[in-house]
Design a protein around this motif. Structure first.
Motif, short mmCIF file in Angstrom:
data_model
loop_
_atom_site.label_atom_id
_atom_site.label_comp_id
_atom_site.label_asym_id
_atom_site.label_seq_id
_atom_site.Cartn_x
_atom_site.Cartn_y
_atom_site.Cartn_z
N PRO A 17 0.84 -1.20 0.00
CA PRO A 17 0.00 0.00 0.00
C PRO A 17 0.88 1.25 0.00
O PRO A 17 1.90 1.31 0.69
N VAL A 18 0.47 2.24 -0.78
CA VAL A 18 1.21 3.50 -0.86
C VAL A 18 1.39 4.09 0.53
O VAL A 18 2.48 4.55 0.90
N GLU A 19 0.33 4.09 1.30
CA GLU A 19 0.36 4.66 2.65
C GLU A 19 1.47 4.03 3.50
O GLU A 19 2.21 4.72 4.20
N LYS A 20 1.60 2.71 3.43
CA LYS A 20 2.62 1.99 4.20
C LYS A 20 4.02 2.38 3.72
O LYS A 20 4.92 2.58 4.53
N LEU A 21 4.21 2.47 2.40
CA LEU A 21 5.53 2.84 1.86
C LEU A 21 5.92 4.25 2.29
O LEU A 21 7.06 4.49 2.67
N LEU A 22 4.97 5.18 2.22
CA LEU A 22 5.26 6.54 2.64
C LEU A 22 5.59 6.60 4.13
O LEU A 22 6.49 7.32 4.55
N GLU A 23 4.87 5.82 4.91
CA GLU A 23 5.13 5.75 6.34
C GLU A 23 6.54 5.21 6.61
O GLU A 23 7.28 5.76 7.42
N MET A 24 6.91 4.16 5.89
CA MET A 24 8.23 3.55 6.07
C MET A 24 9.36 4.50 5.69
O MET A 24 10.38 4.56 6.36
N THR A 25 9.18 5.23 4.60
CA THR A 25 10.27 6.04 4.06
C THR A 25 10.33 7.46 4.60
O THR A 25 11.37 8.09 4.55
N ASN A 26 9.23 7.95 5.13
CA ASN A 26 9.21 9.35 5.56
C ASN A 26 9.20 9.56 7.06
O ASN A 26 9.58 10.63 7.52
N PHE A 27 8.77 8.58 7.81
CA PHE A 27 8.62 8.80 9.24
C PHE A 27 9.61 8.01 10.09
O PHE A 27 9.61 8.10 11.30
N ASN A 28 10.46 7.24 9.45
CA ASN A 28 11.51 6.52 10.16
C ASN A 28 12.83 7.18 9.77
O ASN A 28 13.33 6.99 8.66
N SER A 29 13.39 7.97 10.68
CA SER A 29 14.58 8.76 10.33
C SER A 29 15.77 7.89 9.96
O SER A 29 16.57 8.26 9.10
N GLU A 30 15.91 6.73 10.57
CA GLU A 30 17.03 5.84 10.24
C GLU A 30 16.92 5.36 8.78
O GLU A 30 17.89 5.41 8.02
N ILE A 31 15.73 4.92 8.40
CA ILE A 31 15.52 4.47 7.03
C ILE A 31 15.67 5.63 6.06
O ILE A 31 16.32 5.51 5.02
N LYS A 32 15.12 6.78 6.39
CA LYS A 32 15.20 7.95 5.52
C LYS A 32 16.66 8.33 5.26
O LYS A 32 17.04 8.60 4.12
N ASN A 33 17.48 8.31 6.29
CA ASN A 33 18.90 8.64 6.13
C ASN A 33 19.64 7.60 5.28
O ASN A 33 20.48 7.95 4.46
N LYS A 34 19.32 6.33 5.47
CA LYS A 34 19.94 5.28 4.65
C LYS A 34 19.57 5.44 3.19
O LYS A 34 20.41 5.29 2.31
N LEU A 35 18.31 5.74 2.92
CA LEU A 35 17.86 5.92 1.54
C LEU A 35 18.53 7.14 0.91
O LEU A 35 18.95 7.10 -0.24
N LYS A 36 18.64 8.21 1.66
CA LYS A 36 19.31 9.40 1.14
C LYS A 36 20.76 9.10 0.79
O LYS A 36 21.28 9.61 -0.21
N SER A 37 21.43 8.28 1.59
CA SER A 37 22.83 7.95 1.30
C SER A 37 22.96 7.09 0.04
O SER A 37 23.94 7.20 -0.68
N ILE A 38 21.96 6.28 -0.25
CA ILE A 38 21.97 5.48 -1.48
C ILE A 38 21.77 6.39 -2.69
O ILE A 38 22.43 6.24 -3.72
N CYS A 39 20.89 7.34 -2.56
CA CYS A 39 20.47 8.17 -3.69
C CYS A 39 21.28 9.46 -3.85
O CYS A 39 21.00 10.24 -4.74
#
Length: 103
Positions: A67-89
């Motif tokens: 679900p889009v909602e779940k993906l947005l929640e995972m990527t935008n509200f978890n600072s650890e995940i958000k930082n890891k994704l930013k480092s990849i991109c």
């Protein structure tokens, strides 16, 4: 890209299938859908490799539908995940047009 973005946030797109390599967004690539490798200086950015890294951080298997909602929640509200994704991109030239970075 604006159409995809608006369809996601208007609720028209409720679920997303997670793939590696060519996807609907690749239609907008100036290098064409036939290539998943982009040269950046002396480095080669392999889009499939980057996609796999992102899915690994999210702990999602290729081909899963989420679900889009779940993906947005995972990527935008978890600072650890958000930082890891930013480092990849970080070196991706598509950041300015990226749906996720535009949030």
């Amino acid at each position: 890209l604006k159409s995809i973005h608006s369809n996601i946030f208007s609720g028209k797109i409720k679920k997303i299938k997670l793939v590696i390599g060519n996807d609907e967004i690749c239609n907008f690539c100036p290098f064409g859908r036939s290539t998943c490798i982009k040269r950046k200086g002396s480095r080669i950015l392999n889009i499939k490799r980057l996609d796999l890294k992102v899915l690994k951080v999210l702990k999602i298997k290729v081909g899963k539908i989420k679900p889009v909602e779940k993906l947005l929640e995972m990527t935008n509200f978890n600072s650890e995940i958000k930082n890891k994704l930013k480092s990849i991109c970080i070196e991706c030239e598509w950041q300015k047009k990226c749906l996720w970075f535009s949030l």
